[in-house]
Motif scaffolding. Sequence first.
Motif, PDB file in Angstrom:
ATOM      1  N   THR A 250      33.913  37.073  19.648  1.00 13.15           N
ATOM      2  CA  THR A 250      34.085  35.664  20.004  1.00 13.15           C
ATOM      3  C   THR A 250      32.731  35.012  20.257  1.00 13.15           C
ATOM      4  O   THR A 250      31.693  35.675  20.269  1.00 13.15           O
ATOM      5  CB  THR A 250      34.992  35.518  21.243  1.00 13.15           C
ATOM      6  N   TRP A 297      38.091  33.615  30.480  1.00  8.16           N
ATOM      7  CA  TRP A 297      37.913  32.258  29.948  1.00  8.16           C
ATOM      8  C   TRP A 297      37.027  32.275  28.703  1.00  8.16           C
ATOM      9  O   TRP A 297      37.311  31.565  27.718  1.00  8.16           O
ATOM     10  CB  TRP A 297      37.294  31.356  31.017  1.00  8.16           C
ATOM     11  N   THR A 299      36.790  34.547  26.509  1.00  8.27           N
ATOM     12  CA  THR A 299      37.494  35.079  25.345  1.00  8.27           C
ATOM     13  C   THR A 299      38.340  34.023  24.645  1.00  8.27           C
ATOM     14  O   THR A 299      38.784  34.234  23.510  1.00  8.27           O
ATOM     15  CB  THR A 299      38.417  36.249  25.744  1.00  8.27           C
ATOM     16  N   THR A 300      38.566  32.889  25.286  1.00 10.30           N
ATOM     17  CA  THR A 300      39.397  31.837  24.675  1.00 10.30           C
ATOM     18  C   THR A 300      38.579  30.879  23.820  1.00 10.30           C
ATOM     19  O   THR A 300      39.140  29.951  23.236  1.00 10.30           O
ATOM     20  CB  THR A 300      40.121  31.028  25.767  1.00 10.30           C
ATOM     21  N   ARG A 370      41.603  33.987  16.152  1.00 10.49           N
ATOM     22  CA  ARG A 370      40.958  33.730  17.440  1.00 10.49           C
ATOM     23  C   ARG A 370      39.630  34.470  17.592  1.00 10.49           C
ATOM     24  O   ARG A 370      38.869  34.200  18.505  1.00 10.49           O
ATOM     25  CB  ARG A 370      41.892  34.148  18.581  1.00 10.49           C
TER      26      ARG A 370
END
Length: 401
Positions: A250, A297, A299-300, A370
């Motif tokens: 990410t 947070w 990771t989003t 994602r």
Amino acid sequence: MDFYLVVSELVSATLRWLHVIAGIAWIGSSFYFIHLDLSLQKRVGLPDGVKGDAWQIHGGGFYQMIKFLVAPKHMPDELTWFKWEAYATWLSGFALLVVVYYLQADLFLIDKSVLNMSAPTAAAIAFVTLVVSWLIYEALCRSPLGKHAVALALVGYVYLVALTYGFTHVFSGRGAFTQIGALIGTIMVANVFAVIMPNQRKTVAALIAGEKPDPVWGELGKQRSVHNNYLTLPVVFLMLSNHYPLFFATKYNWIIVAIVLIIGPVIRHFFNARHEGKESPWWTWFVAAFAMMLVLWLTTTGPKDAGKTGALEQKPTFAQVNEIVSSRCSMCHAAEPVWAGIGEAPKDIRLDSPEAIRLHAKLIALQAGRSSAMPPGNVTEITPQERQVLAAWYAAGAPAE
């Protein structure tokens, strides 16, 4: 080809198994002796030269453990050395690194969207940084900075975070996490091989010669042992992280490593303080919990290239998703993969039919929407827009139309 694949899988599985077993033995003995050292009590009646003792019970038996300030007056008849746990952990880990990451660098170490380089170049950079980083660490410990534990820790922390940031701009996210974990692990085992064990041999040699050992030898070994103690939990996280793409693949993956390098030592500080009989520093758990929420947070935030694309003009359709998966994923995830060196669908996940795509919608969104974990090394050159479509499709409930 089938025989090669079977042998490759068997070697990889055997090395991984050995690495885990040896790591458990090393970490277990390391944590035990840190606990023992911190829990020693000075009592009346102990022999001269003894720092303290600790009474313990295990398996129905009572044990009295004592530690000498430097060494006993005479060499004991039997002496158990703790070294092969560390050596076996590193040797099996490095062999696994070569088999999985160096020999398959195109898939697991390189990401062409990050930096386009050859597999030998990537493997060479990875290996050289292991050696150079240990030399830098060794120089810092032997410098005047080594006498100031907190200052040394801060400098080391900044160096590791900066190195992680650099790795994420050279290797794939998975490769960067594994490389920084291997680097820290190399430093830890080098502490055993190059400092702790040699100094212990000097102590034993002095006892055999009837001489008094130099206390500095033990102090240097204790310093490196403490370093290993505080680095253990971050290394375990980094070694396991390749199973969790929202960590390594990410946008702010290097910041996640920076936070983990704080969480691990903070947790160890709590247990070390308790072992020493001090008041329990419960604040450490609040710090660790807050830090984990921050990691959650982060990771989003999506893949590294998230935010470079505009908003989707319309809701993704299954036809769009099917086309993306068919062109970017199904050459490997199929009944008969066509990608060189892959004899069967990885983890037996097939994405070569509409039904299979809908069945694995969550995994597709996690690995390729994602995060940028899949395709490995972005070998099929999936675009940020296509990742956005996959993530949005799953967020909309993975509609079949």
